[in-house]
Design an enzyme around this catalytic site. Structure first.
Site, mmCIF file in Angstrom:
data_model
loop_
_atom_site.group_PDB
_atom_site.id
_atom_site.type_symbol
_atom_site.label_atom_id
_atom_site.label_comp_id
_atom_site.label_asym_id
_atom_site.label_seq_id
_atom_site.Cartn_x
_atom_site.Cartn_y
_atom_site.Cartn_z
ATOM 1 N N GLY A 15 -62.162 97.238 -36.378
ATOM 2 C CA GLY A 15 -63.049 96.800 -37.554
ATOM 3 C C GLY A 15 -63.907 95.493 -37.060
ATOM 4 O O GLY A 15 -64.255 95.260 -35.715
ATOM 5 N N SER A 42 -56.721 102.534 -34.651
ATOM 6 C CA SER A 42 -56.370 103.805 -34.979
ATOM 7 C C SER A 42 -57.352 104.203 -36.024
ATOM 8 O O SER A 42 -57.881 103.849 -37.145
ATOM 9 C CB SER A 42 -54.921 104.323 -35.480
ATOM 10 O OG SER A 42 -54.997 105.365 -36.294
ATOM 11 N N VAL A 50 -66.154 96.163 -46.665
ATOM 12 C CA VAL A 50 -67.053 96.183 -47.684
ATOM 13 C C VAL A 50 -67.932 94.668 -47.416
ATOM 14 O O VAL A 50 -69.010 94.859 -48.255
ATOM 15 C CB VAL A 50 -66.485 96.168 -49.004
ATOM 16 C CG1 VAL A 50 -65.756 97.488 -49.062
ATOM 17 C CG2 VAL A 50 -65.546 95.249 -49.161
ATOM 18 N N ALA A 53 -72.621 90.897 -46.182
ATOM 19 C CA ALA A 53 -73.575 89.918 -46.566
ATOM 20 C C ALA A 53 -73.084 88.625 -45.335
ATOM 21 O O ALA A 53 -71.708 88.292 -45.525
ATOM 22 C CB ALA A 53 -73.674 89.380 -47.829
ATOM 23 N N LYS A 81 -81.619 87.788 -45.264
ATOM 24 C CA LYS A 81 -80.936 87.028 -46.467
ATOM 25 C C LYS A 81 -81.496 85.758 -46.240
ATOM 26 O O LYS A 81 -81.356 84.887 -45.558
ATOM 27 C CB LYS A 81 -79.639 87.213 -46.278
ATOM 28 C CG LYS A 81 -78.951 86.559 -47.563
ATOM 29 C CD LYS A 81 -77.432 86.504 -47.423
ATOM 30 C CE LYS A 81 -76.447 85.764 -48.401
ATOM 31 N NZ LYS A 81 -75.018 86.033 -48.234
ATOM 32 N N PRO A 99 -79.561 78.248 -51.593
ATOM 33 C CA PRO A 99 -80.644 78.610 -50.499
ATOM 34 C C PRO A 99 -80.200 78.347 -49.231
ATOM 35 O O PRO A 99 -79.387 77.499 -48.838
ATOM 36 C CB PRO A 99 -82.022 77.924 -50.906
ATOM 37 C CG PRO A 99 -81.357 76.868 -51.694
ATOM 38 C CD PRO A 99 -80.231 77.194 -52.493
ATOM 39 N N VAL A 189 -49.750 101.410 -33.926
ATOM 40 C CA VAL A 189 -48.652 100.836 -33.555
ATOM 41 C C VAL A 189 -47.527 101.069 -34.275
ATOM 42 O O VAL A 189 -47.562 100.822 -35.546
ATOM 43 C CB VAL A 189 -49.031 98.959 -33.407
ATOM 44 C CG1 VAL A 189 -47.689 98.349 -33.108
ATOM 45 C CG2 VAL A 189 -50.095 98.897 -32.469
ATOM 46 N N ILE A 350 -66.989 87.091 -42.655
ATOM 47 C CA ILE A 350 -67.399 86.968 -40.954
ATOM 48 C C ILE A 350 -67.481 85.600 -40.391
ATOM 49 O O ILE A 350 -67.137 85.828 -39.417
ATOM 50 C CB ILE A 350 -68.723 87.846 -40.819
ATOM 51 C CG1 ILE A 350 -68.191 89.509 -41.183
ATOM 52 C CG2 ILE A 350 -69.223 87.834 -39.553
ATOM 53 C CD1 ILE A 350 -69.659 90.170 -41.210
#
Length: 511
Positions: A15, A42, A50, A53, A81, A99, A189, A350
């Protein structure tokens, strides 16, 4: 040296988190003699995937990896963005933008917003949003890279982030990581073995029977928290009392509606809905409290408020807001959902992975795994989550809405101590506090406090050094310069096309 150099790193889970870790560690540490980096994932185990942003810090991460921005935007179908629009959060019918960048221009050695507060006291009606080039450009659908070489232009104070397909980003990073020597093993695993004396994880066994040994393990196994939680038993601190949303339903849809470089968050009766426009589709989701709304009702609200046609069946997620009491335990470091979860209201997921990787690189261990380094890592990780938690709570607590049981609950929250102090300081004198270089800047705290209707009873005395007429003149001039600059900027679509990043119309998913 206290201990031998780490020679075997094993990342459990792929991921976005797993491949961010693999790409960054192989880029920074890859030249260490005899170092091997193995990532196990896997295809049969789905990723949440999902969160699309981001906030501006991702730009620095991509630069660290040597990523060309045009290539990144093209490969991930990204859009730009300039901030996050909050609709119906203060009250129904009200909206504001958090902002990226700054407001106005500082004067007399103090922050611009102190002069805006004085202007409001003098009867100036312009909203704080009117002094942000990021807000003005976003609402006009415009984008241009910042111009730090033009210090007198509002573009010098512009900042930006991205909206992209998280699955495509993970695949993009995988290609880069594998080119840098990372070995990927496909498999699930099924067993984790630990050293009998130290309790350190020494290997994981796959469904195929293959055994993968390591010295440093990075747990990117998502909510399963296979190593940090299931194996090492590190407890989870639950923040549901402050962040009551514990469910989400997500669905992509075709392109339709406004094409603004903004993420939109719209408050709903028991939570909020996100809208993230990419080059080829729109990402949508509804985050809600299961105590106050059923899954069927939440799904119906989401589907009734899409701009385009759904492209998949709704996907349902369950989560608990909070974090592991220790993100680094023994020889395991947890990143992403394995270490904690905060709802994506301010697009921080993130960035928390990115910050965790940077912290690990700064405190990278030897085989001695010195406790002092681990303790600092854990303390800084907890501070990062706590600061973001307080920022999220502000959105809920400072709402005037009382139309549902959910919003009445939120309005009566007892704020965490850090948030309580920030609110008291701003209400007293318009001052904004930023602690220990926390993620969200003074501009961010200001935008949400003002946007959520928190009132300052005064302003900095130095703001009165300009007389009334001069204050009004300068405020008006700033608004005019911003408007003129934005009028000369290209639309986001024009900018993408000019920079070789736009998806041809025939490849876009439209209604």
């Amino acid at each position: 040296m206290n201990g031998d150099p780490i020679s075997r790193i094993v990342i459990v889970g792929g991921g976005t988190a797993g491949w961010m870790a693999a790409a960054a560690i192989s880029r920074i540490m890859g030249e260490l003699p005899d170092l091997t980096i193995t990532l196990i994932e896997s295809d049969a185990i789905g990723t949440v995937g999902v969160g699309e942003a981001t906030i501006p810090q991702l730009i620095g991460f991509n630069k660290l990896l040597g990523v060309d921005e045009r290539e990144f935007v093209r490969e991930t179908h990204a859009t730009y963005k300039l901030g996050i629009e909050f609709v119906d959060w203060l009250r129904l019918g009200h909206s504001y933008v958090h902002p990226f960048g700054s407001y106005g221009i500082d004067m007399k050695g103090i922050e611009f917003h102190q002069f805006w507060l004085r202007g409001r006291a003098l009867g100036e009606a312009a909203e704080l949003d009117d002094y942000s080039i990021a807000v003005a450009a976003a609402k006009a659908g415009k984008f241009l890279w910042p111009r730090p070489d033009q210090p007198n232009s509002p573009l010098a104070r512009l900042s930006y982030a991205f909206q992209f397909d998280a699955g495509l980003y993970a695949r993009y990073l995988r290609r880069r990581a594998e080119a840098q020597g990372v070995k990927r093993i496909e498999g699930r695993v099924t067993d984790v073995s630990q050293d009998g004396e130290t309790g350190h994880v020494d290997a994981v066994t796959l469904e195929s029977g293959e055994r993968v040994e390591g010295e440093l393990f990075i747990d990117c196994s998502g909510f399963r928290a296979l190593l940090i939680g299931q194996t090492l038993g590190v407890p989870f601190t639950d923040w549901t009392d402050w962040l009551p949303c514990d469910r989400a339903v997500a669905v992509p849809c075709t392109l339709a509606g406004a094409n603004e470089p903004l993420t939109r968050s719209t408050a709903r009766p028991a939570g909020w809905q996100w809208r993230i426009p990419l080059q080829h589709r729109i990402g949508n989701g509804h985050v809600y409290s299961s105590t106050h709304m059923s899954e069927d009702e939440a799904t119906a609200i989401l589907l009734a408020n899409l701009d385009g046609r759904p492209l998949a069946e709704p996907r349902h997620l369950r989560f608990t807001g909070g974090l592991r009491q220790r993100a680094w335990e023994k020889n395991v470091v947890a990143l992403g959902l394995a270490g904690g979860f905060l709802e994506p209201l301010e697009s921080t997921a993130i960035q928390l992975v990115q910050a965790g990787i940077a912290r690990l690189m700064s405190l990278f261990p030897t085989t001695a795994f010195a406790p002092v380094e681990m303790e600092r890592y854990n303390r800084e990780t907890e501070e990062a989550y706590t600061d973001i938690r307080d920022f999220l709570v502000l959105h809920y607590l400072a709402s005037e809405r009382d139309d549902t049981a959910f919003w009445r609950y939120c309005r009566n929250l007892d704020p965490p101590d850090g948030l309580k102090e920030k609110l008291a300081m701003f209400r007293s004198s318009g001052r904004v506090i930023r602690e220990h270089n926390e993620l969200f800047t003074e501009t961010s705290w200001l935008s949400v406090m003002v946007g959520q209707g928190v009132q300052a009873r005064g302003y900095h005395p130095a703001a009165a050094l300009l007389d009334e007429d001069e204050t009004r003149r300068r405020l008006g001039h700033i608004r005019e310069v911003i408007a003129t600059t934005v009028s000369q900027m290209p639309t986001q679509e024009e900018f993408l096309a000019q920079n070789g990043s736009a998806i041809p119309r025939e490849r876009r998913i439209t209604a």
